[in-house]
Design an enzyme around this catalytic site. Sequence first.
Site, PDB file in Angstrom:
ATOM      1  N   HIS A   9       0.850  -1.205   0.000  1.00 50.71           N
ATOM      2  CA  HIS A   9       0.000   0.000   0.000  1.00 50.71           C
ATOM      3  C   HIS A   9       0.883   1.252   0.000  1.00 50.71           C
ATOM      4  O   HIS A   9       2.065   1.230   0.409  1.00 50.71           O
ATOM      5  CB  HIS A   9      -0.889   0.017   1.247  1.00 50.71           C
ATOM      6  CG  HIS A   9      -0.125  -0.004   2.532  1.00 50.71           C
ATOM      7  ND1 HIS A   9       0.478   1.118   3.077  1.00 50.71           N
ATOM      8  CD2 HIS A   9       0.177  -1.020   3.351  1.00 50.71           C
ATOM      9  CE1 HIS A   9       1.099   0.777   4.188  1.00 50.71           C
ATOM     10  NE2 HIS A   9       0.940  -0.506   4.380  1.00 50.71           N
ATOM     11  N   ARG A  60      -5.934   0.925   3.863  1.00 50.72           N
ATOM     12  CA  ARG A  60      -4.759   1.456   3.177  1.00 50.72           C
ATOM     13  C   ARG A  60      -4.387   0.604   1.949  1.00 50.72           C
ATOM     14  O   ARG A  60      -3.908   1.119   0.934  1.00 50.72           O
ATOM     15  CB  ARG A  60      -3.577   1.600   4.130  1.00 50.72           C
ATOM     16  CG  ARG A  60      -3.135   0.349   4.873  1.00 50.72           C
ATOM     17  CD  ARG A  60      -2.183   0.726   5.985  1.00 50.72           C
ATOM     18  NE  ARG A  60      -1.535  -0.366   6.702  1.00 50.72           N
ATOM     19  CZ  ARG A  60      -2.040  -0.988   7.759  1.00 50.72           C
ATOM     20  NH1 ARG A  60      -3.242  -0.647   8.225  1.00 50.72           N
ATOM     21  NH2 ARG A  60      -1.367  -1.957   8.367  1.00 50.72           N
ATOM     22  N   GLU A  87      -1.927  -6.964   7.297  1.00 51.27           N
ATOM     23  CA  GLU A  87      -0.535  -6.770   7.759  1.00 51.27           C
ATOM     24  C   GLU A  87      -0.262  -7.699   8.964  1.00 51.27           C
ATOM     25  O   GLU A  87      -1.199  -8.134   9.659  1.00 51.27           O
ATOM     26  CB  GLU A  87      -0.352  -5.302   8.155  1.00 51.27           C
ATOM     27  CG  GLU A  87       1.009  -4.942   8.752  1.00 51.27           C
ATOM     28  CD  GLU A  87       2.180  -5.283   7.846  1.00 51.27           C
ATOM     29  OE1 GLU A  87       2.781  -4.359   7.298  1.00 51.27           O
ATOM     30  OE2 GLU A  87       2.478  -6.497   7.707  1.00 51.27           O
ATOM     31  N   HIS A 182       0.611  -5.573   2.311  1.00 51.55           N
ATOM     32  CA  HIS A 182       1.341  -4.842   3.357  1.00 51.55           C
ATOM     33  C   HIS A 182       2.803  -5.288   3.416  1.00 51.55           C
ATOM     34  O   HIS A 182       3.157  -6.359   2.892  1.00 51.55           O
ATOM     35  CB  HIS A 182       0.657  -5.104   4.702  1.00 51.55           C
ATOM     36  CG  HIS A 182      -0.788  -4.726   4.687  1.00 51.55           C
ATOM     37  ND1 HIS A 182      -1.262  -3.510   5.114  1.00 51.55           N
ATOM     38  CD2 HIS A 182      -1.884  -5.413   4.242  1.00 51.55           C
ATOM     39  CE1 HIS A 182      -2.567  -3.469   4.944  1.00 51.55           C
ATOM     40  NE2 HIS A 182      -2.981  -4.600   4.402  1.00 51.55           N
TER      41      HIS A 182
HETATM   42  O1  3PG Z   1       2.507  -2.363  10.478  1.00 53.26           O
HETATM   43  C1  3PG Z   1       3.343  -1.457  10.392  1.00 53.26           C
HETATM   44  O2  3PG Z   1       3.792  -0.777  11.317  1.00 53.26           O
HETATM   45  C2  3PG Z   1       3.935  -1.186   9.024  1.00 53.26           C
HETATM   46  O3  3PG Z   1       2.987  -1.389   8.054  1.00 53.26           O
HETATM   47  C3  3PG Z   1       5.074  -2.116   8.795  1.00 53.26           C
HETATM   48  O4  3PG Z   1       5.904  -1.824   9.809  1.00 53.26           O
HETATM   49  P1  3PG Z   1       7.362  -2.452   9.872  1.00 53.26           P
HETATM   50  O5  3PG Z   1       8.054  -2.002   8.616  1.00 53.26           O
HETATM   51  O6  3PG Z   1       7.896  -1.883  11.119  1.00 53.26           O
HETATM   52  O7  3PG Z   1       7.144  -3.945   9.910  1.00 53.26           O
END
Ligand code: 3PG
Length: 254
Positions: A9, A60, A87, A182
């Site tokens: 996203h 998102r 995610e 994600h």
């Molecule tokens: O879920 C989250 O915080 C981001 O989408 C991905 O975070 P990260 O790159 O810290 O895994």
Amino acid sequence: MIKIVLVRHGQSEWNLENRFTGWTDVDLSEAGLEEARQAGLILKQNGYVFDEAYTSYLKRAIRTLGIILHEMDMMWIPVYKTWKLNERHYGALQGLNKAETAVKYGEKQVLSWRRSIDVRPPELSLDDPRYEASLPQYRAMKEGEYPRTENLLDTEERVLDYWKERITPGLSSGKHIIIAAHGNTLRSLIQHLDHLEGDSLIDLNIPTGIPLVYELDEELKPIRHYYLGMEGPLPAGIIPKHISKESTTKGPPA
Ligand SMILES: O=C(O)[C@H](O)COP(=O)(O)O
């Protein structure tokens, strides 16, 4: 050769605020909306067409996909949404600022939570308002299926379950597919496809809003992959300038 397009996203409001997001349903930032538009233009410019699309239950990713398909005049194709592409769930870290969390717990601990494959962040208690199993979109989940925290292996299990059951049959039958999801959803799929482990997994970060093309053989094994720019495949390691700095980190290994 079979091609599939994966796209994280566009930048979200909490990417911008550097907060752990996970299953929190935050929207795209202005930059993220523009990244999604750019991704659609890039795919259209490169002559991509799709027969079906897959995304998560999080706005998102849903909005990113919708904007891409709008730019490509392909909003008519079937779009399949599933929580299995959500995610990775960040447990009790969801909503916390990543830099502040690193000060409190140490950089090493935060890196291990963010990028290792088998370390789960602290879990959410069932009475935590961030535990949102009662939301309409999750009501059909089985008892205990709504996560209280996840490591990458947990995410990979549900992503691969869906990949094998719902996506690979279409790929093998010649369908052109795009998945808008994600960072960690895609990291877990790439980990599986490219058998990544150790440092190459720790260093794997997916930039927001840039189409990532995987070329697969008949057994759906990767032949090569590349990020796409307006002029076609980008040289390994090059991320287009329009992507915001905080999201441009190392992509999949060349
Ligand atoms: O879920 C989250 O915080 C981001 O989408 C991905 O975070 P990260 O790159 O810290 O895994």
